[in-house]
Design an enzyme around this catalytic site. Structure first.
Site, PDB file in Angstrom:
ATOM      1  CE  LYS A 116     -14.096   4.133   5.595  1.00  0.00           C
ATOM      2  NZ  LYS A 116     -14.920   3.016   5.653  1.00  0.00           N
ATOM      3  CD  GLU A 200      -9.064   9.559   3.010  1.00  0.00           C
ATOM      4  OE1 GLU A 200      -9.952  10.144   3.966  1.00  0.00           O
ATOM      5  OE2 GLU A 200      -8.533   8.718   3.558  1.00  0.00           O
ATOM      6  CG  HIS A 235      -6.355  -1.606   2.258  1.00  0.00           C
ATOM      7  ND1 HIS A 235      -5.491  -0.759   2.488  1.00  0.00           N
ATOM      8  CD2 HIS A 235      -6.628  -1.872   0.778  1.00  0.00           C
ATOM      9  CE1 HIS A 235      -5.048  -0.187   1.359  1.00  0.00           C
ATOM     10  NE2 HIS A 235      -5.705  -0.756   0.345  1.00  0.00           N
ATOM     11  NE  ARG A 292     -17.135  -2.892  13.665  1.00  0.00           N
ATOM     12  CZ  ARG A 292     -15.909  -3.299  13.409  1.00  0.00           C
ATOM     13  NH1 ARG A 292     -15.218  -3.821  14.556  1.00  0.00           N
ATOM     14  NH2 ARG A 292     -15.410  -3.027  12.390  1.00  0.00           N
TER      15      ARG A 292
END
Length: 641
Positions: A116, A200, A235, A292
C-alpha cells in the site's frame, strides 16, 4: 482461446469460472484440498486434482503443487480466482516460467500495487489523489505515534500488504494507539507475512466507492463504472451495489479517469479494482488497487450486461478488450448481499458445521445466486465461511431493494449460525433504504440491527409442536416395528385413545428462557402452514421459517431439568478452532463482566474473549502460541458477587 484451464481456487468463484469456461467450450480442472474432496467446484469441473491437506498453507497456497497439477492435466492457463494466490507476484512469475498463462495482471503490476505504501507513492506520481497520511518505510512505534499526532485523530492504522479488513484499526485517541498498533501488526503478520503498516487520516462519514477497470495486452484500458461498498463491518464489505447512489456524471467521469490512470501507471492487464474513499463534499482519495477480480463483481455484470470472467479469459488469451469506453453503458440497479456462516450476535464470529438444510432463491432475470456449497456440504474452519452471494437487479434502486428483501425472505439455512436475519434487518433500515450511506452505517443503525430478543408468535410454537409430535410418532412406530408388532397392534395407535375419552398429547418446548407446553390435537390453519415454508430439525431443535424469519425451539423431555445452559462456562470455551495469541490479564485477577481476558486467532482474524460475569480468573489452561480445539475450556473462572 484455451483448451483447458486450471482453477487455483475454491468456493463460489471456482464454480463461476467453471460455468463460464463451459459456455466457451473450455475444459476445466479443479484443484482441491483433502477437506474439499467432495466440494461443489470439484463436482462441477471436468477434472480434479488433490493438492494437499486441509489447511490452505499446505494446499491452496502451495504454488508448486498447483503448477504440478497443471502439468499433469495438460492445462494451458491458470485462473487464480480471488484470495489465495490471486495477488501473488511470485506465483504469476512461476506460471510464466512454466509456460502457463496466469489469468491476471503481470507480476510487475501485482508487485507495484501489493504494498500500500509503495502504491500510494506511485499514485502520487501519476496524479491520483491520496488520503493525507504517512506511507513510508520507517516503522518505529514511537515514530508512527508521532505521525498519528501530526495527522490528527482519528487515524486509521492499515497493514501495508493487507486487504479484506485484516490488519486495520481505527484509533480515536493517542492513549489507544500502542495497543491498536500491536494488534494490527500481529494480524498482518499472520495474514500476509508482513507486519509493516501505514497511518492515514480517518475520513469521517466516508463512502467506499470502487471502480472496475480492465486492461488488455494491446495497451487498451477501460473502466466499467463504479460500485458502492460502504456498508461494512470491521472493514469487510457486507452489501455492494452499482451504480453508486447519488453519483453525478461529473464525479463518475472523474473517478473513472483516476482509476484508468492508476491502472495505466502499472501497465495493468485483466480485471482489477481501484478503491477510493469519498468525502461527503465530493472529494475522493485513492485507497488501494486490488489486482484481481472482486467478490462483488456480479453487480457490475448485472448493470453492464457483461461477463467479466469471459473478459478475463479472452484478454488472457491475447484478445483485445471486447468493447471501447464509449460503447459501455449502465442499465438499472443491482445489489449484492453476502450470506455468511457467522453469528452477528457474537461479534460476527464465524460458524462451522454441516448445512443440514439449505434453500436459496431460484435464479431468474432479477435474482442471481452464486454459491460454492449445497445442502449437505460442510462449512469448515479452514476457509472463508461464505455460503452464497445473493444478487438482485431491477430498473431502479427502489425496485432492486424490494427484490432483495423478498429474496432474503426466501433464504433458509440450518446447521450453522448465519447472517440472513441480520441482512434482512440491514436492508430494511432507514439509512440503507434512503441511501444515506457511509462506512459507519451498521454502527449507526445498531439499535435496529440488534433488537432485544422477542418471544416467538403463537403459530411458531404450534408448528414446532406439530413437528415434534410427528417425530415422536415416527419413533413410536419404529419401536413397534422393531418389537415385531403387527399392523393391528394397539401399540401402533397414536391417537391418544382412552376408554373415557382421548388423552391430551402435550409437547413441551423451550425458546431461550421461555418454556411452554402445548396440546397438538388440532392442526394449524392451512394458510399459516403454507406461510411456514419449512420446519427443519437439526441438533435436537426445530427451526421454524415463518414470514421471512427463523425461530429455533428445543423440545423439553421429562428428566431434562430446566434445560438452561451454563452461560458462564459457555463464555469461557473456545468458540472455534484456533490459536491463543495473547493473555490479557494475570492469573488471580479480579475482573468485571465484559473485561477482555484472552485473544484468539482463527480464520486469520483476531477474536477477544471477555469475562462473562464479575469474578476472578483462577488460571489459564493454555499459553500464548498454543492451538486449541473448538469447545475446550480456555480458563478457570470463579464468579463472585
Amino acid at each position: 482461446m484455451f483448451g483447458k484451464v486450471l482453477i487455483a481456487n475454491r468456493g463460489e468463484i471456482a464454480c463461476r469460472v467453471v460455468r463460464t469456461a463451459r459456455r466457451l467450450g473450455i475444459a476445466t480442472v479443479a484443484v482441491h484440498s483433502e477437506a474439499d474432496a467432495n466440494a461443489r467446484h470439484v463436482r462441477l469441473a471436468d477434472e480434479a486434482v488433490c493438492i494437499g491437506p486441509a489447511p490452505a498453507r499446505a494446499s491452496y497456497l502451495v504454488g508448486d503443487r498447483i503448477l504440478a497439477a497443471a502439468r499433469q492435466t495438460g492445462a494451458q492457463a491458470i485462473h487464480p480466482g480471488y484470495g489465495f494466490l490471486s495477488e501473488n507476484a511470485d506465483f504469476a512469475d512461476a506460471c510464466e516460467r512454466a509456460g502457463l498463462v496466469f489469468i491476471g495482471p503481470p507480476a510487475s503490476a501485482i508487485r507495484a500495487m501489493g504494498s500500500k505504501s509503495a502504491a500510494k507513492a506511485l499514485m502520487a506520481a501519476a496524479g491520483v489523489p491520496l488520503t493525507p497520511g504517512y506511507h513510508g518505510d520507517k516503522q518505529d512505534a514511537g515514530f508512527l505515534a508521532a505521525q498519528a499526532d501530526r495527522i490528527g485523530y482519528p487515524v486509521l492504522i492499515k497493514a501495508s500488504a493487507g486487504g479484506g479488513g485484516k490488519g486495520m484499526r481505527r484509533v480515536d485517541a493517542p492513549a489507544d494507539f500502542e495497543a491498536a498498533l500491536l494488534s494490527c501488526r500481529r494480524e498482518a503478520l499472520n495474514a500476509f507475512g508482513d507486519d509493516q503498516v501505514l497511518i492515514e487520516q480517518y475520513v469521517l462519514r466516508p463512502r467506499h466507492i470502487e471502480v472496475q477497470v480492465f486492461g488488455d495486452r494491446q495497451g487498451g484500458c477501460v473502466h466499467l463504472f463504479e460500485r458502492d461498498c460502504s456498508v461494512q463491518r470491521r472493514h469487510q464489505k457486507v452489501l455492494e451495489e452499482a451504480p453508486a447512489p447519488g453519483m453525478t456524471p461529473e464525479r463518475r467521469a472523474a473517478m473513472g479517469r483516476a482509476a484508468v490512470d492508476a491502472a495505466r501507471a502499472v501497465g495493468y492487464v485483466g480485471a482489477g479494482t481501484v478503491e477510493f474513499i469519498a468525502q461527503p463534499d465530493g472529494r475522493f482519495y485513492f485507497m488501494e488497487m486490488n489486482t484481481r477480480l472482486q467478490v462483488e463483481h456480479p453487480v457490475t455484470e448485472l448493470v453492464t450486461g457483461l461477463d467479466l470472467v469471459e473478459w478475463q479469459l479472452r484478454v488472457a488469451a491475447g484478445e483485445p478488450l471486447p468493447l471501447r469506453q464509449e460503447q459501455l453503458s449502465l442499465t438499472g440497479h443491482a445489489i449484492e448481499a453476502r450470506l455468511y456462516a457467522e453469528d452477528p450476535d457474537k461479534g460476527f464470529l464465524p460458524s462451522t458445521g454441516r448445512l443440514t438444510h439449505l434453500a436459496l432463491p431460484a435464479d431468474s432475470a432479477h435474482v442471481r445466486v452464486d454459491s460454492g456449497v449445497e445442502c449437505g456440504d460442510e462449512i469448515t474452519p479452514h476457509y472463508d465461511p461464505m455460503i452464497a452471494k445473493l444478487v438482485v437487479w431491477d430498473h431502479d434502486r427502489a425496485r432492486a431493494l424490494a427484490r432483495l428483501r423478498r429474496a432474503l425472505a426466501e433464504v433458509q439455512v440450518v446447521g450453522v449460525a448465519n447472517n440472513v436475519g441480520f441482512l434482512s434487518r440491514l436492508v430494511a433500515t432507514p439509512s440503507f433504504a434512503d441511501a444515506d450511506l457511509d462506512t459507519a452505517l451498521i454502527e449507526r443503525e445498531h439499535g435496529r440491527l440488534f433488537p432485544p430478543p422477542q418471544d416467538p408468535p403463537e403459530d411458531v410454537w404450534r408448528l414446532a409442536a406439530q413437528a415434534e409430535r410427528q417425530r415422536e410418532d415416527r419413533c413410536t412406530l419404529a419401536a413397534a416395528d422393531a418389537a415385531g408388532d403387527g399392523p393391528d397392534s394397539p401399540w401402533r395407535l397414536l391417537d391418544g385413545w382412552r376408554p373415557n375419552g382421548r388423552a391430551p398429547r402435550p409437547v413441551t418446548l423451550r425458546h431461550g428462557e421461555v418454556v411452554r407446553t402445548l396440546a397438538v390435537d388440532e392442526a394449524l390453519p392451512h394458510g399459516r402452514r403454507r406461510a411456514a415454508t419449512a420446519v427443519a430439525g437439526a441438533d435436537g431443535r426445530w427451526h421454524v421459517f415463518l414470514d421471512g424469519r427463523v425461530w429455533v425451539l428445543a423440545p423439553v423431555h421429562a428428566g431434562d431439568g430446566d434445560g438452561a445452559e451454563d452461560d458462564v462456562a459457555r463464555g469461557l470455551r473456545a468458540p472455534m478452532p484456533g490459536k491463543v495469541i495473547a493473555l490479557l490479564v494475570a492469573e488471580g485477577a479480579a475482573v468485571e463482566a465484559g473485561t477482555p481476558l484472552l485473544v484468539m486467532e482463527a480464520m486469520k482474524m483476531e477474536h477477544t474473549l471477555q469475562a462473562p460475569a464479575k469474578g476472578v480468573v483462577s488460571a489459564f489452561r493454555f499459553v500464548a502460541g498454543e492451538q486449541v480445539d473448538e469447545g475446550v475450556e480456555l480458563l478457570d473462572f470463579e464468579v463472585r458477587p
